[in-house]
Design a protein around this motif. Sequence first.
Motif, PDB file in Angstrom:
ATOM      1  N   ASN A  18       8.081  -8.261  -2.639  1.00 15.96           N
ATOM      2  CA  ASN A  18       8.641  -7.175  -3.819  1.00 15.96           C
ATOM      3  C   ASN A  18       8.905  -6.109  -3.307  1.00 15.96           C
ATOM      4  O   ASN A  18       9.354  -5.321  -3.916  1.00 15.96           O
ATOM      5  CB  ASN A  18       7.678  -7.412  -4.696  1.00 15.96           C
ATOM      6  N   PRO A  19       7.838  -5.327  -2.354  1.00 18.01           N
ATOM      7  CA  PRO A  19       7.817  -3.812  -2.065  1.00 18.01           C
ATOM      8  C   PRO A  19       9.588  -3.997  -1.764  1.00 18.01           C
ATOM      9  O   PRO A  19      10.226  -2.384  -1.995  1.00 18.01           O
ATOM     10  CB  PRO A  19       7.088  -3.442  -1.604  1.00 18.01           C
ATOM     11  N   LEU A  20       9.741  -4.536  -0.897  1.00 21.03           N
ATOM     12  CA  LEU A  20      10.860  -4.569   0.032  1.00 21.03           C
ATOM     13  C   LEU A  20      12.481  -4.223  -1.133  1.00 21.03           C
ATOM     14  O   LEU A  20      13.056  -3.652  -0.781  1.00 21.03           O
ATOM     15  CB  LEU A  20      11.655  -5.152   0.741  1.00 21.03           C
ATOM     16  N   ILE A  21      12.263  -5.617  -1.607  1.00 24.87           N
ATOM     17  CA  ILE A  21      13.407  -5.159  -2.983  1.00 24.87           C
ATOM     18  C   ILE A  21      13.344  -3.808  -3.801  1.00 24.87           C
ATOM     19  O   ILE A  21      15.120  -3.139  -4.149  1.00 24.87           O
ATOM     20  CB  ILE A  21      13.401  -6.558  -4.006  1.00 24.87           C
ATOM     21  N   TYR A  22      12.527  -3.059  -4.494  1.00 26.49           N
ATOM     22  CA  TYR A  22      12.406  -2.473  -5.171  1.00 26.49           C
ATOM     23  C   TYR A  22      12.392  -0.864  -4.194  1.00 26.49           C
ATOM     24  O   TYR A  22      13.015  -0.518  -5.174  1.00 26.49           O
ATOM     25  CB  TYR A  22      10.727  -2.168  -6.163  1.00 26.49           C
ATOM     26  N   LYS A  27      13.302   5.469  -2.868  1.00 25.47           N
ATOM     27  CA  LYS A  27      13.637   5.922  -1.083  1.00 25.47           C
ATOM     28  C   LYS A  27      13.610   7.759  -1.070  1.00 25.47           C
ATOM     29  O   LYS A  27      13.020   8.191  -0.179  1.00 25.47           O
ATOM     30  CB  LYS A  27      14.987   5.654  -0.546  1.00 25.47           C
ATOM     31  N   GLU A  28      13.937   8.057  -2.257  1.00 26.45           N
ATOM     32  CA  GLU A  28      13.781  10.120  -1.947  1.00 26.45           C
ATOM     33  C   GLU A  28      12.453  10.184  -1.963  1.00 26.45           C
ATOM     34  O   GLU A  28      11.743  10.830  -1.462  1.00 26.45           O
ATOM     35  CB  GLU A  28      14.888  10.390  -3.277  1.00 26.45           C
ATOM     36  N   ALA A  29      11.403   9.583  -2.658  1.00 26.99           N
ATOM     37  CA  ALA A  29      10.111   9.642  -3.089  1.00 26.99           C
ATOM     38  C   ALA A  29       9.241   9.434  -1.417  1.00 26.99           C
ATOM     39  O   ALA A  29       8.535   9.980  -1.092  1.00 26.99           O
ATOM     40  CB  ALA A  29       9.231   9.117  -3.853  1.00 26.99           C
ATOM     41  N   LEU A  30      10.233   8.510  -0.908  1.00 24.77           N
ATOM     42  CA  LEU A  30       9.984   7.932   0.394  1.00 24.77           C
ATOM     43  C   LEU A  30       9.830   9.119   1.681  1.00 24.77           C
ATOM     44  O   LEU A  30       9.497   9.498   2.648  1.00 24.77           O
ATOM     45  CB  LEU A  30       9.887   6.972   0.950  1.00 24.77           C
ATOM     46  N   TYR A  31      10.783   9.680   1.435  1.00 26.32           N
ATOM     47  CA  TYR A  31      11.776  10.886   2.089  1.00 26.32           C
ATOM     48  C   TYR A  31      10.627  11.962   1.961  1.00 26.32           C
ATOM     49  O   TYR A  31      10.804  12.805   2.686  1.00 26.32           O
ATOM     50  CB  TYR A  31      12.652  11.360   2.122  1.00 26.32           C
ATOM     51  N   PHE A  79       4.509   3.269 -13.202  1.00 32.02           N
ATOM     52  CA  PHE A  79       2.988   2.681 -12.960  1.00 32.02           C
ATOM     53  C   PHE A  79       2.966   1.164 -13.433  1.00 32.02           C
ATOM     54  O   PHE A  79       2.111   0.338 -12.249  1.00 32.02           O
ATOM     55  CB  PHE A  79       2.714   3.371 -14.293  1.00 32.02           C
ATOM     56  N   PHE A  80       3.812   0.172 -14.110  1.00 28.96           N
ATOM     57  CA  PHE A  80       3.833  -1.186 -13.694  1.00 28.96           C
ATOM     58  C   PHE A  80       4.065  -2.005 -11.933  1.00 28.96           C
ATOM     59  O   PHE A  80       3.552  -3.106 -11.946  1.00 28.96           O
ATOM     60  CB  PHE A  80       4.732  -2.133 -14.922  1.00 28.96           C
ATOM     61  N   LEU A  81       4.952  -1.223 -11.901  1.00 32.51           N
ATOM     62  CA  LEU A  81       5.009  -1.103 -10.222  1.00 32.51           C
ATOM     63  C   LEU A  81       4.181  -0.934  -9.297  1.00 32.51           C
ATOM     64  O   LEU A  81       3.638  -1.966  -8.496  1.00 32.51           O
ATOM     65  CB  LEU A  81       6.287  -0.624  -9.666  1.00 32.51           C
ATOM     66  N   MET A  82       2.822   0.166  -9.321  1.00 32.30           N
ATOM     67  CA  MET A  82       2.189  -0.111  -9.161  1.00 32.30           C
ATOM     68  C   MET A  82       0.870  -0.930  -9.354  1.00 32.30           C
ATOM     69  O   MET A  82       0.235  -1.357  -8.172  1.00 32.30           O
ATOM     70  CB  MET A  82       1.299   1.688  -8.913  1.00 32.30           C
ATOM     71  N   LEU A 133       1.040  -1.304   0.169  1.00 36.38           N
ATOM     72  CA  LEU A 133      -0.049  -0.168  -0.160  1.00 36.38           C
ATOM     73  C   LEU A 133       0.562   1.628  -0.086  1.00 36.38           C
ATOM     74  O   LEU A 133       0.423   2.449  -0.678  1.00 36.38           O
ATOM     75  CB  LEU A 133      -0.566   0.176   1.371  1.00 36.38           C
ATOM     76  N   LEU A 134       2.096   1.165   0.621  1.00 40.89           N
ATOM     77  CA  LEU A 134       2.930   2.273   0.779  1.00 40.89           C
ATOM     78  C   LEU A 134       3.908   2.810  -0.936  1.00 40.89           C
ATOM     79  O   LEU A 134       3.056   3.633  -1.345  1.00 40.89           O
ATOM     80  CB  LEU A 134       3.773   2.179   1.802  1.00 40.89           C
ATOM     81  N   ILE A 135       3.840   2.231  -1.395  1.00 39.94           N
ATOM     82  CA  ILE A 135       4.293   1.606  -2.922  1.00 39.94           C
ATOM     83  C   ILE A 135       3.102   2.598  -4.040  1.00 39.94           C
ATOM     84  O   ILE A 135       3.205   2.970  -4.663  1.00 39.94           O
ATOM     85  CB  ILE A 135       5.007   0.197  -3.279  1.00 39.94           C
ATOM     86  N   ILE A 136       2.154   1.885  -3.157  1.00 36.91           N
ATOM     87  CA  ILE A 136       0.834   2.403  -4.846  1.00 36.91           C
ATOM     88  C   ILE A 136       1.007   3.856  -3.997  1.00 36.91           C
ATOM     89  O   ILE A 136       0.070   4.809  -4.710  1.00 36.91           O
ATOM     90  CB  ILE A 136      -0.513   1.332  -4.003  1.00 36.91           C
TER      91      ILE A 136
END
Length: 369
Positions: free
Chosen positions: A342-346, A354-358, A117-120, A99-102
């Motif tokens: 999967n989300p952890l690897i990406y 990581k920058e988007a999360l920051y 987009f494909f990752l989402m 959900l965090l990736i989305i």
Amino acid sequence: MKDQGRPQIDHHKTKTVAERRYPGETCSSEMEPELNMSVIPPASISEKDHISHQKAETGGNQSSTTIFILLGFGNLPELQILLFVLFLTNYALSIVANLLIILLVAADEHLHTPMYFFLMNLSTLETCYISNILPRMLASFLTGDSSISFGGCVTQWCFFLLFASTECYLLAIMSYDRYLAICKPLHYMLLMNGRRCLQLASMSWMSGLLTCTIITYFIVQLTFCGPYEIDHFFCDLYAVLNLSCSDLSVFRLVAFVLAFLATVPPFTLMLVSYLCIILTILRMKSKAAQQKAFSTCSSHLIVVILFYGSLFMVYVVPETEKLRELNKTFSLFYTVLTPMLNPLIYSLRNREVKEALYRLARKFHNRIS
């Protein structure tokens, strides 16, 4: 001397019970007891005829009343609490991470690219994928009730097939996207525009839906005659087929063709894409360019190896006694572990994520302060 007080019996007019009921036939005993012949089944009726007769009496819905027992990890009673804690932790981490990736891809404009987009789409699929299996397993750990109806089993298998087939094609599309980004960088944005991305993602979901619909059509017509114990932690198709007493020749042929179409073409596309990527990287003169190009597809390659490796071990490699014992273990990789990994690897191997999360954390902090 004849007894004058005893009534005379006319033996020509008197008939035994059997002679009165079955004229023209003779009996070995004059006073044969009356038998209820209706309870004696004809010897010519076979078990298959009896099942067909039962199915006709129930209107062809004999399977709808079937209850299966998922054996799961019931052979490890001393580890039930530990397994519950482990699977609950895995489920919580998988849901939160995907959900965090989305959320990141939807909210951060820097991630509005075809790859993300494909990752989402992959994170959405993994969220549904693990939610189809783990909640039922967790409930059985808590309540001890491992039974599941035929309808519930078909529903679980249908969604599993939908998500598994979709993921096969989605991973292939993501590898094709990396091929275009590395091998044809000048034409990348033209070939992977917004409309093309939407079409490719829709195609992967529709392929899964088509496979799921065809298999479900065949499986609801099966008849089961016990035992009703599935030696798995979810309704795996082949484990369920082993309990059927119907003719499975056509069904197995259809299942083989669909499995072939769902795995071999996308896997071939991935192999060709990565072969071209490797050759392109090796032709690069700069070590920095090689490292950057490889880092953009290494995360996806790890996900592909985990998913397809475990999938092939369960459904492609010829079954032996040793592999049969490890089937549930291998199944945990593509049903439980990959949605969490999967989300952890990406995210851990991707600087942009990581920058988007920051940026998202800083924006949230500024709002509450």
